[in-house]
Design a protein around this motif. Structure first.
Motif, PDB file in Angstrom:
ATOM      1  N   TRP A 272       0.850  -1.185   0.000  1.00  0.00           N
ATOM      2  CA  TRP A 272       0.000   0.000   0.000  1.00  0.00           C
ATOM      3  C   TRP A 272       0.886   1.235   0.000  1.00  0.00           C
ATOM      4  N   PRO A 273       0.771   2.085  -1.008  1.00  0.00           N
ATOM      5  CA  PRO A 273       1.568   3.321  -1.014  1.00  0.00           C
ATOM      6  C   PRO A 273       1.278   4.166   0.230  1.00  0.00           C
ATOM      7  N   GLY A 274       2.317   4.650   0.844  1.00  0.00           N
ATOM      8  CA  GLY A 274       2.162   5.487   2.020  1.00  0.00           C
ATOM      9  C   GLY A 274       1.967   4.737   3.317  1.00  0.00           C
ATOM     10  N   VAL A 275       1.979   3.388   3.269  1.00  0.00           N
ATOM     11  CA  VAL A 275       1.781   2.585   4.474  1.00  0.00           C
ATOM     12  C   VAL A 275       3.014   1.739   4.787  1.00  0.00           C
ATOM     13  N   ASN A 276       3.506   1.016   3.792  1.00  0.00           N
ATOM     14  CA  ASN A 276       4.606   0.075   4.035  1.00  0.00           C
ATOM     15  C   ASN A 276       5.882   0.748   4.521  1.00  0.00           C
ATOM     16  N   HIS A 277       6.092   1.984   4.121  1.00  0.00           N
ATOM     17  CA  HIS A 277       7.332   2.659   4.525  1.00  0.00           C
ATOM     18  C   HIS A 277       7.391   2.861   6.040  1.00  0.00           C
TER      19      HIS A 277
ATOM     20  N   VAL B  92      -2.637  -6.473   5.684  1.00  0.00           N
ATOM     21  CA  VAL B  92      -2.514  -5.026   5.653  1.00  0.00           C
ATOM     22  C   VAL B  92      -1.362  -4.577   4.766  1.00  0.00           C
ATOM     23  N   TYR B  93      -0.207  -5.204   4.947  1.00  0.00           N
ATOM     24  CA  TYR B  93       0.994  -4.739   4.253  1.00  0.00           C
ATOM     25  C   TYR B  93       1.250  -5.447   2.930  1.00  0.00           C
ATOM     26  N   MET B  94       0.504  -6.521   2.653  1.00  0.00           N
ATOM     27  CA  MET B  94       0.580  -7.183   1.353  1.00  0.00           C
ATOM     28  C   MET B  94      -0.848  -7.401   0.885  1.00  0.00           C
ATOM     29  N   SER B  95      -1.485  -6.322   0.511  1.00  0.00           N
ATOM     30  CA  SER B  95      -2.925  -6.339   0.247  1.00  0.00           C
ATOM     31  C   SER B  95      -3.311  -7.299  -0.877  1.00  0.00           C
TER      32      SER B  95
ATOM     33  N   THR C  71      -7.009 -12.668   0.466  1.00  0.00           N
ATOM     34  CA  THR C  71      -7.768 -13.906   0.627  1.00  0.00           C
ATOM     35  C   THR C  71      -6.913 -15.013   1.235  1.00  0.00           C
ATOM     36  N   PHE C  72      -5.625 -15.038   0.915  1.00  0.00           N
ATOM     37  CA  PHE C  72      -4.730 -16.018   1.535  1.00  0.00           C
ATOM     38  C   PHE C  72      -4.667 -15.793   3.042  1.00  0.00           C
ATOM     39  N   SER C  73      -4.528 -14.538   3.452  1.00  0.00           N
ATOM     40  CA  SER C  73      -4.435 -14.219   4.874  1.00  0.00           C
ATOM     41  C   SER C  73      -5.712 -14.608   5.606  1.00  0.00           C
ATOM     42  N   LEU C  74      -6.859 -14.274   5.033  1.00  0.00           N
ATOM     43  CA  LEU C  74      -8.126 -14.602   5.679  1.00  0.00           C
ATOM     44  C   LEU C  74      -8.344 -16.107   5.746  1.00  0.00           C
ATOM     45  N   THR C  75      -7.894 -16.818   4.726  1.00  0.00           N
ATOM     46  CA  THR C  75      -8.014 -18.281   4.741  1.00  0.00           C
ATOM     47  C   THR C  75      -7.193 -18.882   5.871  1.00  0.00           C
ATOM     48  N   MET C  76      -5.953 -18.419   6.038  1.00  0.00           N
ATOM     49  CA  MET C  76      -5.107 -18.937   7.109  1.00  0.00           C
ATOM     50  C   MET C  76      -5.677 -18.588   8.481  1.00  0.00           C
TER      51      MET C  76
END
Length: 336
Positions: free
Chosen positions: A233-238, A287-290, A294-299
């Motif tokens: 996400w631009p402006g977030v990951n930094h 959040v940081y790898m938007s 779906t992978f994150s929610l599945t896990m």
């Protein structure tokens, strides 16, 4: 005399093992565990499945249709031997019918209506959709279809479902002493074990691969991951990758957690800690790898399966005391 003593000791040991085996069978056949976790997992997996259908609904023909971006000859070619209901016909009408039926099945699976049958149908429709365009897969889909096979045997509709609500209205009580219930309970626990072992395998294999990587070894892996524009996400990951110490600590913590996850589950009291860490890990990925949402929610959904009902009851009781609310995760009667 010594031989008789030896045989006698051996007989006692065998009798002890036999008694233990009978005790375990009676324990796992007379009661079904992790019903709350199974229900939460079902709801989230169903919601994710519905999301697959609704996310690109207005572009469905382009992404999955017979004249879609993934050529039909690639989908039905001699090198593609996977099953898909979309391969039964190149008709646009058949595609629309199958696609919308899949969305309805995903919704019914999430709501828990005829749960076991919907589990089978959801697996078939979701697998078929994923095979139609494999370029849209992100890893979570693979874990989902594997776990859905185990979920056919899991009583995931015993809580928070239309099936459970109907049973309460009818005041239907399962016969816990019947052979049908006991066999179903054994299959339920076997399905749970299969799903949990799949989660453990994902973490262990991922951790083993990471520990061999140079960037994970020197603690810089997350820095490069967070700089990938495709996912970030631009402006977030930094906010993370600009802090070297934080990046190194998080890189090492990720590897240590994934390798330790299996061993944390061996101690019952540590399971909530393991699940909490896993949920936080995948919330961070979401959040940081938007692009891996779906992978994150599945896990996260699969990790909720690990905690026992007593853990959820304890959390609900504490939440009630904290917010002075009403309601409970505890059922009025065990619906099996």
């Amino acid at each position: 005399m010594t031989e008789e003593v030896r045989l006698g000791n051996g007989g006692k040991a065998f009798a002890g093992m036999k008694a233990t085996a009978y005790s375990l069978v009676d324990r796992f056949s007379g009661r079904r565990n992790a019903l709350v976790g199974a229900a939460l997992t079902r709801i989230i997996l169903g919601a994710i499945g519905l999301y697959y259908y609704l996310r690109d609904y207005f572009h469905r023909s382009f992404l999955w249709g017979p004249e879609g971006v993934w050529p039909w000859q690639n989908f039905t070619g001699p090198d593609d031997d996977t099953f898909s209901i979309y391969a039964l016909s190149k008709s646009e009408t058949w595609f629309q019918l199958a696609f919308h039926m899949g969305a309805v099945v995903a919704l019914l699976f999430m709501l828990g209506w005829k749960t076991r049958a919907m589990t089978v149908l959801h697996y078939i429709f979701l697998w078929s959709l994923q095979q139609r365009n494999p370029m849209l897969l992100d890893g979570g889909d693979n874990a989902t279809v594997i776990v859905l096979v185990f979920f056919v045997f899991v009583d995931s509709g015993a809580r928070f479902s239309l099936d459970a609500r109907l049973r309460r209205r009818k005041k239907a009580q399962p016969d816990a002493e019947s052979m049908r219930y006991r066999i179903g309970s054994l299959l339920h626990h076997a399905g749970l074990l299969g799903a949990i072992l799949q989660v453990c395998t994902i973490y262990l294999v991922s951790g083993m691969y990471k520990v061999q990587g140079e960037r994970w070894q020197n603690g810089t892996a997350l820095y490069y991951i967070l700089r990938v524009g495709e996912f970030g996400w631009p402006g977030v990951n930094h906010l993370v990758y600009e802090h070297a110490t934080l990046v190194v600590a998080m890189s090492y913590a990720t590897v240590f957690f994934q390798l330790a996850f299996v061993f944390l589950l061996l101690k019952r009291s540590l399971r909530p800690f393991a699940v909490t860490c896993g949920v936080l890990l995948h919330l961070g990925i979401a959040v940081y790898m938007s692009g891996l949402l779906t992978f994150s929610l599945t896990m996260i959904a699969l990790e909720l399966l690990i905690m026992g009902d007593e853990h959820y009851h304890r959390i609900a009781d504490r939440a009630q005391r904290l917010f002075n609310g009403r309601g409970s995760l505890r059922p009025a009667a065990d619906s099996g």
